[in-house]
Write a protein that holds these residues in place. Sequence first.
Motif, mmCIF file in Angstrom:
data_model
loop_
_atom_site.group_PDB
_atom_site.id
_atom_site.type_symbol
_atom_site.label_atom_id
_atom_site.label_comp_id
_atom_site.label_asym_id
_atom_site.label_seq_id
_atom_site.Cartn_x
_atom_site.Cartn_y
_atom_site.Cartn_z
ATOM 1 N N LEU A 91 6.933 12.459 57.398
ATOM 2 C CA LEU A 91 6.822 13.839 57.049
ATOM 3 C C LEU A 91 5.500 14.316 57.759
ATOM 4 N N GLU A 92 4.624 13.436 57.792
ATOM 5 C CA GLU A 92 3.273 13.807 58.621
ATOM 6 C C GLU A 92 3.798 14.021 60.127
ATOM 7 N N SER A 93 4.729 13.428 60.717
ATOM 8 C CA SER A 93 4.948 13.357 61.972
ATOM 9 C C SER A 93 5.960 14.739 62.311
ATOM 10 N N GLU A 94 6.596 15.289 61.241
ATOM 11 C CA GLU A 94 7.282 16.487 61.211
ATOM 12 C C GLU A 94 6.215 17.652 61.062
ATOM 13 N N GLY A 95 4.957 17.571 60.982
ATOM 14 C CA GLY A 95 3.904 18.494 60.269
ATOM 15 C C GLY A 95 4.030 19.099 58.969
ATOM 16 N N ILE A 96 4.769 18.366 58.101
ATOM 17 C CA ILE A 96 5.255 19.032 56.829
ATOM 18 C C ILE A 96 3.785 18.546 55.640
ATOM 19 N N VAL A 97 3.371 17.221 56.074
ATOM 20 C CA VAL A 97 2.142 16.827 55.111
ATOM 21 C C VAL A 97 1.096 16.544 56.175
#
Length: 158
Positions: A91-97
């Motif tokens: 999720l972090e790599s996708e910029g979501i968190v």
Amino acid sequence: MSYSLRIEHLALFLNIDNCCILLYTVIEVISLNIIINFNSMIPIYEQLVDQIKLLIRKNELKTNDNLPSVRMLAKDLKISALTVKKAYDLLESEGIVKTIHGKGTYVSFVNKELIREEQIKSLEESIDIIIKKAKMVGISNKEIKDTFLLILEDNTDD
């Protein structure tokens, strides 16, 4: 059941000798209804990612909401902390968190339409695989369509 925190500083600041004082903070506890299907062919970390994205898209999780800690969510869902960490990392790599070491993981500003498009694309890919498998065993387009509509009808919430 896991919980997330939404922290809003409803601030009344007093400026006394160049010192600001926060008078109060509102903390809202948000329950996360995340259900893991241990019998699914979809990896647990992907189920977790998909459900968090859905909660964001449905506006149940908002920008800057604090997600449960890796350990807490793992304990609540009875899964490995490494699995939760893998989901949060994705999720972090996708910029979501975004994760702030020592503070937690927070929902970033997210384009909900982009998440929706991504989910539809994933659905299209899954349907494409199913159609190719059906064609390989000689199932006609009409049979595929009839089967799909029958299953869709059985799963309608109306």
